[in-house]
Design an enzyme around this catalytic site. Structure first.
Site, PDB file in Angstrom:
ATOM      1  N   ASP A  45       4.864  -0.974  -7.847  1.00  0.00           N
ATOM      2  CA  ASP A  45       4.285  -2.295  -7.154  1.00  0.00           C
ATOM      3  C   ASP A  45       3.502  -2.829  -8.109  1.00  0.00           C
ATOM      4  O   ASP A  45       2.867  -3.589  -7.936  1.00  0.00           O
ATOM      5  CB  ASP A  45       3.931  -1.974  -5.954  1.00  0.00           C
ATOM      6  CG  ASP A  45       2.590  -0.963  -5.681  1.00  0.00           C
ATOM      7  OD1 ASP A  45       2.489  -0.298  -6.720  1.00  0.00           O
ATOM      8  OD2 ASP A  45       1.885  -0.940  -4.620  1.00  0.00           O
ATOM      9  N   SER A  46       3.199  -2.211  -9.409  1.00  0.00           N
ATOM     10  CA  SER A  46       2.440  -2.904 -10.259  1.00  0.00           C
ATOM     11  C   SER A  46       3.258  -4.037 -10.804  1.00  0.00           C
ATOM     12  O   SER A  46       2.766  -4.860 -11.528  1.00  0.00           O
ATOM     13  CB  SER A  46       2.386  -1.718 -11.569  1.00  0.00           C
ATOM     14  OG  SER A  46       3.781  -1.099 -12.041  1.00  0.00           O
ATOM     15  N   ASP A  84       8.510   2.060  -5.316  1.00  0.00           N
ATOM     16  CA  ASP A  84       7.316   2.083  -4.643  1.00  0.00           C
ATOM     17  C   ASP A  84       7.493   1.421  -3.106  1.00  0.00           C
ATOM     18  O   ASP A  84       8.157   0.445  -2.896  1.00  0.00           O
ATOM     19  CB  ASP A  84       6.137   1.127  -5.447  1.00  0.00           C
ATOM     20  CG  ASP A  84       5.118   2.228  -5.862  1.00  0.00           C
ATOM     21  OD1 ASP A  84       4.931   3.264  -5.406  1.00  0.00           O
ATOM     22  OD2 ASP A  84       4.575   1.478  -7.087  1.00  0.00           O
ATOM     23  N   LYS A 113       8.027   6.062  -3.452  1.00  0.00           N
ATOM     24  CA  LYS A 113       6.466   6.628  -3.409  1.00  0.00           C
ATOM     25  C   LYS A 113       5.709   5.919  -2.652  1.00  0.00           C
ATOM     26  O   LYS A 113       5.730   4.925  -2.367  1.00  0.00           O
ATOM     27  CB  LYS A 113       6.283   6.325  -5.179  1.00  0.00           C
ATOM     28  CG  LYS A 113       4.705   6.813  -5.256  1.00  0.00           C
ATOM     29  CD  LYS A 113       4.538   6.839  -6.676  1.00  0.00           C
ATOM     30  CE  LYS A 113       4.114   5.430  -7.488  1.00  0.00           C
ATOM     31  NZ  LYS A 113       3.208   4.795  -6.818  1.00  0.00           N
ATOM     32  N   GLU A 115       1.703   6.046  -1.435  1.00  0.00           N
ATOM     33  CA  GLU A 115       0.215   6.193  -1.931  1.00  0.00           C
ATOM     34  C   GLU A 115      -0.677   6.932  -0.721  1.00  0.00           C
ATOM     35  O   GLU A 115      -0.423   6.506   0.495  1.00  0.00           O
ATOM     36  CB  GLU A 115      -0.573   5.084  -2.294  1.00  0.00           C
ATOM     37  CG  GLU A 115       0.301   4.317  -3.615  1.00  0.00           C
ATOM     38  CD  GLU A 115      -0.656   3.237  -4.303  1.00  0.00           C
ATOM     39  OE1 GLU A 115      -1.907   2.951  -3.624  1.00  0.00           O
ATOM     40  OE2 GLU A 115      -0.351   2.666  -4.795  1.00  0.00           O
ATOM     41  N   GLU A 180      -3.333  10.094 -10.612  1.00  0.00           N
ATOM     42  CA  GLU A 180      -3.757   8.946 -11.161  1.00  0.00           C
ATOM     43  C   GLU A 180      -5.452   9.094 -11.193  1.00  0.00           C
ATOM     44  O   GLU A 180      -5.939   9.088 -10.342  1.00  0.00           O
ATOM     45  CB  GLU A 180      -3.428   7.632 -10.536  1.00  0.00           C
ATOM     46  CG  GLU A 180      -3.762   6.339 -11.165  1.00  0.00           C
ATOM     47  CD  GLU A 180      -3.216   5.264 -11.014  1.00  0.00           C
ATOM     48  OE1 GLU A 180      -2.063   5.239 -10.279  1.00  0.00           O
ATOM     49  OE2 GLU A 180      -3.392   4.085 -11.490  1.00  0.00           O
TER      50      GLU A 180
END
Ligand code: KIV
Length: 252
Positions: A45-46, A84, A113, A115, A180
Site C-alpha cells: 500500500d506504499s 497489502d 499482508k 499490519e 520494519e
C-alpha cells in the site's frame, strides 16, 4: 526458476538462504522484478505514497489495491505475489477482513499482508479461508499518526511487546513476518526465536530476508527513507532522457 510458494520460503529459512522481496504496482515493473528472480513481489500500500501521490498509505482503497494487484499478477510467473490489506479493509470485523482478502486473491494475490498484531482473529479467519498471511510489525505505516515515523522497539518493554506480537502472529499461522524500523539486535532475536521467516526493512542485516520499496531502491522516489541507499538514480536518467527528447523534437 522454480515457482515460489510459502512452503519454499520456510525451506529457505531452514537452509539459511536469504529471502528477497520488493514492491511492484504495475505490469512492467512486476515483469522486471519477476524476471530478476525475486522471491516475493509485494503489491504494497506504499502504492499510495510512491505511485498515487498521497501523503501516506492511509487513503489507499480496496479498489485501488485490486486494480494494481491485477496488473502485477498478470506479469508474474515465479515470484510469490503478496497484496497489502489497505487501511480500513480488516479493522471493522473478521468477516469483512476475510471477504476483502478473498477479493485480493481473486485479483491474483497468492497471500495478503496485515499490519500489526491487533487483529489476530481476522488473521486466523483469513488463513481458515485458505489464504496465507504475512504479518508486519515494528513501524507499521498505517499507524503513522499514532506511532510517528520512528524506530520502534527501543527499551526493554517495547522490545518485549514486539517479540510477543511476533510470537502471536506465528501462533496464529502467519507464514512470515515483516519487521520494519526495529533495532538490529531485536530483529536478530526475533529471527532466532521464530520458526517462520522474518523479512526486515530498516531493521539491520540479521533477518531471514530483506524488503525494500522498489521506487526507493531505484532512485525513483523523491524522499526515500534514510536507511535506503538507492542503487541508481532512475529519476535523473528519466528526466534527462525526456529533456533530450524535448530538445531534439523542438530542435532547440
Ligand atoms: O507497503 C509497503 O510497501 C510495505 C513495505 C514497506 C514492507 O509494507
Amino acid at each position: 526458476m522454480e515457482k515460489v510458494t510459502v512452503n519454499r520460503l520456510r525451506k529457505l529459512k531452514l537452509q539459511d538462504q536469504k529471502i528477497v522481496m520488493l514492491t511492484a504496482y504495475d505490469f512492467p515493473f512486476a515483469r522486471i522484478l519477476d524476471e530478476a528472480g525475486l522471491d516475493i513481489i509485494l503489491v504494497g500500500d506504499s502504492l499510495g505514497n510512491v505511485a498515487l501521490g498521497y501523503k501516506n498509505t492511509l487513503p489507499v482503497t480496496m479498489e485501488e489495491m485490486l486494480v494494481h494487484t491485477r496488473a502485477v499478477a498478470r506479469a508474474v510467473k515465479n515470484s510469490l505475489v503478496v497484496a497489502d490489506m489497505p487501511f480500513g479493509s480488516y479493522q471493522e470485523n473478521d468477516d469483512k477482513a476475510a471477504a476483502n482478502a478473498v477479493k485480493l486473491v481473486k485479483a491474483g494475490a497468492e497471500a495478503v499482508k496485515i499490519e500489526g498484531a491487533g487483529y489476530i482473529s481476522a488473521v486466523k479467519k483469513i488463513i481458515k479461508a485458505g489464504i496465507p498471511v504475512l504479518g508486519h510489525l515494528g513501524f507499521t505505516p498505517q499507524s503513522v499518526n499514532l506511532l510517528g515515523y520512528k524506530v520502534q522497539g527501543r527499551g526493554t518493554r517495547d522490545e518485549r511487546k514486539i517479540l510477543k506480537e511476533a510470537q502471536a502472529l506465528e501462533k496464529a499461522g502467519c507464514f512470515a513476518v515483516v519487521l520494519e524500523l526495529v533495532p538490529e539486535k531485536l530483529a536478530a532475536k526475533i529471527t532466532k526465536i521464530l520458526k517462520i521467516p522474518t523479512i526486515g526493512i530498516g531493521a539491520g542485516g540479521k533477518t531471514d530476508g530483506q524488503v525494500l520499496v522498489t521506487n526507493d531502491l531505484l532512485g525513483l522516489y523523491e524522499n526515500p527513507p534514510s536507511f535506503v541507499k538507492p542503487k541508481v538514480n532512475l529519476r535523473k536518467i528519466a528526466k534527462e532522457t525526456v529533456a533530450d527528447f524535448v530538445k531534439e523534437t523542438k530542435l532547440i
